[in-house]
Design an enzyme around this catalytic site. Structure first.
Site, PDB file in Angstrom:
ATOM      1  N   ALA A  60       0.865  -1.182   0.000  1.00 26.69           N
ATOM      2  CA  ALA A  60       0.000   0.000   0.000  1.00 26.69           C
ATOM      3  C   ALA A  60       0.903   1.234   0.000  1.00 26.69           C
ATOM      4  O   ALA A  60       2.060   1.161   0.425  1.00 26.69           O
ATOM      5  CB  ALA A  60      -0.902  -0.019   1.217  1.00 26.69           C
ATOM      6  N   GLY A  78       0.401  -5.087   0.999  1.00 25.77           N
ATOM      7  CA  GLY A  78      -0.883  -5.143   0.286  1.00 25.77           C
ATOM      8  C   GLY A  78      -0.761  -5.791  -1.089  1.00 25.77           C
ATOM      9  O   GLY A  78      -1.741  -6.311  -1.624  1.00 25.77           O
ATOM     10  N   GLU A 136      -0.964  -9.422  -0.487  1.00 22.46           N
ATOM     11  CA  GLU A 136      -2.365  -9.720  -0.152  1.00 22.46           C
ATOM     12  C   GLU A 136      -3.243  -9.722  -1.402  1.00 22.46           C
ATOM     13  O   GLU A 136      -4.186 -10.506  -1.502  1.00 22.46           O
ATOM     14  CB  GLU A 136      -2.867  -8.712   0.881  1.00 22.46           C
ATOM     15  N   GLU A 139       4.529  -5.005   7.139  1.00 22.15           N
ATOM     16  CA  GLU A 139       3.712  -3.993   7.818  1.00 22.15           C
ATOM     17  C   GLU A 139       4.130  -3.695   9.252  1.00 22.15           C
ATOM     18  O   GLU A 139       4.105  -2.540   9.687  1.00 22.15           O
ATOM     19  CB  GLU A 139       2.223  -4.414   7.809  1.00 22.15           C
TER      20      GLU A 139
END
Ligand code: DAK
Length: 255
Positions: free
Chosen positions: A66, A111, A114, A134
């Site tokens: 992200a 992300g 993911e 993260e």
């Protein structure tokens, strides 16, 4: 049509390219929204699209996570909205009727990892690198890293990735079942295309039933999951593909 994303449909294959090359395709809010819109379009065009292929632009990253700069500026309310958005996008991709292949070349982090595990099949080049970094940024993996990841590679290895933030290489990712196929970088595009075409050459209705069986069955109790399989099998007997394909086999063998 979109600022951070390219959708190119050719011969029944949808090529989705995440297009923030300079930022290593980091997922900002705009890209997440666009990816959701792109998934909607792929659903609308499901009669024309058999298989979806998601890749990152450039040759350095699938997605490096992200967008950290964007997350730095978020307050808790905006963080909730962003979290919901990423969840919705991944769930939309996960539940597309068509099989989705993640074509991974380079960094596949946070992300991005993911997003890759929300796809059905992951094919990666030997230079790819995977991780859930993260916790080093003071946040939890929020779009499947604590839920889809342990279901895919087991809780021990998922915890290892999530607790340490360590970046693992493609060979380890293959050994752990995080990716399904590993190829030299030069062969990635051809391999992804070959797998997509192989799926495309099967009966579409049956392939889609299989996808839903596995998706819905994996978190159900075995008895309920087996019933999902029974129902899907019986659904195939309502579709002309079955009579056509079985008839072709029987008629050919009679000749
Ligand atoms: N965000 C923003 N920009 C990024 C980025 C990222 N994640 N990753 C790379 N970039 C940008 C860099 O800032 C740099 O931009 P410029 O300086 O050129 O403007 C450019 O991409 C090239 O990166 P580097 O210069 O750093 O390239 P290196 O080869 O030196 O390093 C690297 C590559 C991938 C090792 C490094 O860039 C890196 O460590 N990037 C960050 C990786 C990371 O920590 N990713 C995880 C982010 S956290 C949630 C859902 C999802 C998430 C959270 C919640 N909910 C649903 C609740 C997800 C969170 C994350 O993914």
């Amino acid at each position: 049509m979109w600022e951070n994303l390219i959708l190119d449909v050719q011969d029944g294959l949808a090529f989705v390219t995440l297009n923030r090359t300079k930022q290593l395709n980091a997922l900002n809010e705009k890209l997440a929204v666009e990816l959701g819109e792109c998934a909607d379009k792929i659903i609308q065009e499901q009669d024309k699209i058999d298989v979806v292929i998601i890749a990152g632009s450039g040759d350095r990253a699938f997605v490096a996570g992200a967008d950290i700069g964007e997350m730095l500026r978020m307050d808790p309310q905006q963080a909730i909205a962003f979290a919901r958005l990423l969840h919705q996008t991944n769930t939309k991709l996960d539940s597309l009727p068509q099989p989705v292949i993640a074509s991974i070349n380079g960094f596949c982090l946070g992300g991005g990892n993911e997003l890759a595990i929300a796809c059905d099949i992951r094919i990666a080049s030997d230079k790819s690198k995977f991780g859930q970094p993260e916790v080093g940024l003071g946040i939890t993996p929020g779009a499947g890293g604590t839920q889809r990841l342990p279901r895919l590679i087991g809780p021990g290895r998922a915890k290892y990735m999530d607790y340490t933030g360590e970046i693992i290489d493609a060979k380890t990712a293959l050994e752990w079942g995080l990716i399904d196929i590993l190829v030299p970088e030069a062969e990635l595009k051809d391999k992804v295309l070959a797998v997509a075409k192989k799926i495309q050459s099967q009966r579409r209705f049956a392939v889609r039933q299989v996808k839903q069986c596995i998706r819905l069955g994996k978190d159900a109790a075995l008895e309920a999951a087996l019933e999902i399989e029974v129902q899907a099998f019986s659904m195939c007997f309502t579709h002309p593909d079955r009579t056509e394909a079985m008839g072709a086999f029987v008629n050919k063998s009679k000749k």
